[in-house]
Design a protein around this motif. Structure first.
Motif, PDB file in Angstrom:
ATOM      1  N   VAL A   1      17.899  14.205  -0.613  1.00 48.97           N
ATOM      2  CA  VAL A   1      17.586  14.393   0.802  1.00 48.97           C
ATOM      3  C   VAL A   1      16.150  13.930   0.980  1.00 48.97           C
ATOM      4  N   VAL A   2      15.972  12.869   1.762  1.00 47.35           N
ATOM      5  CA  VAL A   2      14.667  12.224   1.866  1.00 47.35           C
ATOM      6  C   VAL A   2      14.094  12.405   3.265  1.00 47.35           C
ATOM      7  N   GLN A   3      12.774  12.371   3.329  1.00 45.78           N
ATOM      8  CA  GLN A   3      12.086  12.459   4.615  1.00 45.78           C
ATOM      9  C   GLN A   3      11.911  11.055   5.189  1.00 45.78           C
ATOM     10  N   VAL A   4      12.172  10.930   6.476  1.00 47.26           N
ATOM     11  CA  VAL A   4      12.031   9.652   7.176  1.00 47.26           C
ATOM     12  C   VAL A   4      10.935   9.804   8.227  1.00 47.26           C
TER      13      VAL A   4
ATOM     14  N   ARG B   1      20.334  12.379   4.014  1.00 43.39           N
ATOM     15  CA  ARG B   1      20.869  12.372   2.655  1.00 43.39           C
ATOM     16  C   ARG B   1      21.100  10.932   2.217  1.00 43.39           C
ATOM     17  N   VAL B   2      20.737  10.634   0.976  1.00 44.95           N
ATOM     18  CA  VAL B   2      20.922   9.286   0.441  1.00 44.95           C
ATOM     19  C   VAL B   2      21.700   9.389  -0.871  1.00 44.95           C
ATOM     20  N   GLY B   3      22.735   8.578  -0.994  1.00 46.14           N
ATOM     21  CA  GLY B   3      23.533   8.546  -2.216  1.00 46.14           C
ATOM     22  C   GLY B   3      22.972   7.543  -3.209  1.00 46.14           C
ATOM     23  N   PRO B   4      23.390   7.634  -4.474  1.00 41.63           N
ATOM     24  CA  PRO B   4      22.842   6.764  -5.520  1.00 41.63           C
ATOM     25  C   PRO B   4      23.140   5.287  -5.329  1.00 41.63           C
ATOM     26  N   ASN B   5      24.170   4.961  -4.555  1.00 39.91           N
ATOM     27  CA  ASN B   5      24.539   3.563  -4.347  1.00 39.91           C
ATOM     28  C   ASN B   5      24.203   3.057  -2.950  1.00 39.91           C
ATOM     29  N   ASP B   6      23.550   3.882  -2.154  1.00 35.54           N
ATOM     30  CA  ASP B   6      23.249   3.493  -0.772  1.00 35.54           C
ATOM     31  C   ASP B   6      22.186   2.398  -0.716  1.00 35.54           C
ATOM     32  N   THR B   7      22.432   1.405   0.119  1.00 36.15           N
ATOM     33  CA  THR B   7      21.439   0.366   0.371  1.00 36.15           C
ATOM     34  C   THR B   7      20.694   0.695   1.663  1.00 36.15           C
ATOM     35  N   PHE B   8      19.607  -0.033   1.905  1.00 36.62           N
ATOM     36  CA  PHE B   8      18.865   0.190   3.143  1.00 36.62           C
ATOM     37  C   PHE B   8      19.671  -0.218   4.366  1.00 36.62           C
ATOM     38  N   ALA B   9      20.547  -1.192   4.212  1.00 38.34           N
ATOM     39  CA  ALA B   9      21.395  -1.589   5.341  1.00 38.34           C
ATOM     40  C   ALA B   9      22.272  -0.420   5.776  1.00 38.34           C
ATOM     41  N   GLU B  10      22.825   0.289   4.797  1.00 39.48           N
ATOM     42  CA  GLU B  10      23.685   1.434   5.112  1.00 39.48           C
ATOM     43  C   GLU B  10      22.863   2.582   5.707  1.00 39.48           C
TER      44      GLU B  10
ATOM     45  N   VAL C   1      18.240   2.266  -2.038  1.00 45.77           N
ATOM     46  CA  VAL C   1      17.234   3.180  -1.475  1.00 45.77           C
ATOM     47  C   VAL C   1      16.568   4.019  -2.565  1.00 45.77           C
ATOM     48  N   ILE C   2      17.362   4.725  -3.356  1.00 45.97           N
ATOM     49  CA  ILE C   2      16.787   5.620  -4.363  1.00 45.97           C
ATOM     50  C   ILE C   2      16.015   4.841  -5.420  1.00 45.97           C
ATOM     51  N   ALA C   3      16.532   3.702  -5.835  1.00 44.15           N
ATOM     52  CA  ALA C   3      15.824   2.882  -6.828  1.00 44.15           C
ATOM     53  C   ALA C   3      14.480   2.418  -6.276  1.00 44.15           C
ATOM     54  N   SER C   4      14.447   2.066  -5.004  1.00 43.51           N
ATOM     55  CA  SER C   4      13.195   1.623  -4.377  1.00 43.51           C
ATOM     56  C   SER C   4      12.178   2.760  -4.316  1.00 43.51           C
ATOM     57  N   MET C   5      12.655   3.963  -4.102  1.00 43.05           N
ATOM     58  CA  MET C   5      11.761   5.105  -4.051  1.00 43.05           C
ATOM     59  C   MET C   5      11.222   5.441  -5.443  1.00 43.05           C
ATOM     60  N   LYS C   6      12.107   5.422  -6.419  1.00 41.44           N
ATOM     61  CA  LYS C   6      11.691   5.744  -7.784  1.00 41.44           C
ATOM     62  C   LYS C   6      10.672   4.737  -8.306  1.00 41.44           C
ATOM     63  N   ARG C   7      10.750   3.516  -7.814  1.00 45.08           N
ATOM     64  CA  ARG C   7       9.863   2.457  -8.286  1.00 45.08           C
ATOM     65  C   ARG C   7       8.396   2.756  -7.963  1.00 45.08           C
ATOM     66  N   VAL C   8       8.152   3.502  -6.897  1.00 51.97           N
ATOM     67  CA  VAL C   8       6.763   3.784  -6.499  1.00 51.97           C
ATOM     68  C   VAL C   8       6.328   5.208  -6.838  1.00 51.97           C
ATOM     69  N   GLU C   9       7.258   6.046  -7.230  1.00 55.78           N
ATOM     70  CA  GLU C   9       6.946   7.460  -7.469  1.00 55.78           C
ATOM     71  C   GLU C   9       6.332   7.651  -8.855  1.00 55.78           C
ATOM     72  N   THR C  10       5.035   7.432  -8.928  1.00 55.67           N
ATOM     73  CA  THR C  10       4.329   7.539 -10.209  1.00 55.67           C
ATOM     74  C   THR C  10       3.851   8.962 -10.472  1.00 55.67           C
ATOM     75  N   TYR C  11       3.873   9.813  -9.441  1.00 52.88           N
ATOM     76  CA  TYR C  11       3.501  11.221  -9.589  1.00 52.88           C
ATOM     77  C   TYR C  11       4.696  12.077  -9.185  1.00 52.88           C
ATOM     78  N   LYS C  12       4.522  13.384  -9.188  1.00 51.15           N
ATOM     79  CA  LYS C  12       5.617  14.284  -8.848  1.00 51.15           C
ATOM     80  C   LYS C  12       5.943  14.262  -7.363  1.00 51.15           C
ATOM     81  N   LEU C  13       5.008  13.795  -6.555  1.00 53.11           N
ATOM     82  CA  LEU C  13       5.240  13.734  -5.113  1.00 53.11           C
ATOM     83  C   LEU C  13       6.340  12.731  -4.783  1.00 53.11           C
TER      84      LEU C  13
END
Length: 208
Positions: A117-120, A141-150, A188-200
Motif C-alpha cells: 500500500v503506497v502513498q501517492v 494498493r500495488v501488486g508485484p506485477n503492476d506496471t505504471f500504466a495499470e 511499480v514496486i521494482a521502481s520503488m525498491k530501486r531508490v529505497e536505500t534507507y528504511k523510509l
C-alpha cells in the motif's frame, strides 16, 4: 459597541475541561472532502473510540472501516493507530486531520504478502531543482506485477480526472523529495525498491 460571541456547549463546562475538541475532515473514495466534523471526546480516549463516535456522524458507503491520518503540505505525515491517545492529535498551521474509509483493495483479506500500500502525492517543480508537494495525498494498493500504466488507470478513475487533464501529468517515484521519472511499462514496486536505500518507503509522485 463591542459584540460578544458565544457558543452553546453540549455539556457542562467542568465536563468539557476534561475533554478534547478536534475538528476532523471526512474524505470520500475520490479523495474529496465531504464534511468537517467537530468532535469532543474524553482526553483519555483512544483513536478507536474517536472513530467509533465519528462513524455515527457521517454517511459511510464503503468498507465502513475508518482510519485517521495527519497530512501536512501535501504528504501523509502519520497514520494513527487505534490504540493511540487522542492527546496526540494537534491542529495548527497546514496540518489536516483526515478521516476516510479504508479502500476494499487495501484490506488485509484482499492483499497478498507481496502487495504494497503506497502513498501517492501531487507535486510540482520549483526553480527546476526542488519539488513541492501539494493537494491531498492518498493510498493505493500495488501488486508485484503492476506496471505504471495499470496504476495510472486506477488513479485516474479514483480521482475522476478527465483525459485532457490527466494526460498532462508526469509520474515519478519520489524519495526524499527527489523524483525518478518512470515509463508506463515500468514495474511499480521494482521502481520503488530501486531508490529505497534507507528504511523510509518511497512514494508515487504525480507532477502537474
Amino acid at each position: 459597541s463591542d459584540t460578544v460571541y458565544f457558543e452553546t456547549l453540549d455539556a457542562p463546562v467542568a465536563e468539557v475541561e476534561n475533554k478534547k475538541e478536534v475538528t476532523l475532515r471526512f474524505f470520500n473514495e475520490h479523495v474529496q472532502e465531504e464534511s468537517k466534523v467537530k468532535m469532543i471526546v474524553p482526553r483519555n480516549a483512544t483513536i478507536n473510540v474517536l472513530l467509533q463516535e465519528f462513524a455515527l456522524k457521517v454517511e459511510l458507503k464503503g468498507t465502513r472501516q475508518l482510519r485517521l491520518i495527519e497530512t501536512f503540505n501535501g504528504k501523509v505525515q502519520k497514520q494513527f493507530k487505534p490504540t493511540e491517545s487522542v492527546e496526540w492529535l494537534h491542529e495548527y498551521g497546514h496540518i489536516v486531520l483526515r478521516v476516510e474509509e479504508v479502500g476494499a483493495e487495501e484490506l488485509p483479506e484482499n492483499r497478498t504478502d507481496d502487495d504494497r500500500v503506497v502513498q501517492v502525492q501531487h507535486f510540482c517543480k520549483e526553480q527546476s531543482i526542488s519539488t513541492r508537494c501539494f493537494g491531498h495525498p492518498f493510498y493505493m494498493r500495488v501488486g508485484p506485477n503492476d506496471t505504471f500504466a495499470e496504476l495510472k488507470a486506477r488513479i485516474k478513475a479514483k480521482l475522476q480526472e478527465t483525459d485532457e487533464e490527466f494526460d498532462k501529468w508526469r509520474f515519478a517515484v519520489l524519495y526524499f523529495q527527489r523524483p525518478e521519472y518512470v515509463k508506463d511499462e515500468d514495474n511499480v514496486i521494482a521502481s520503488m525498491k530501486r531508490v529505497e536505500t534507507y528504511k523510509l518507503e518511497a512514494a508515487i509522485g504525480m507532477e502537474h
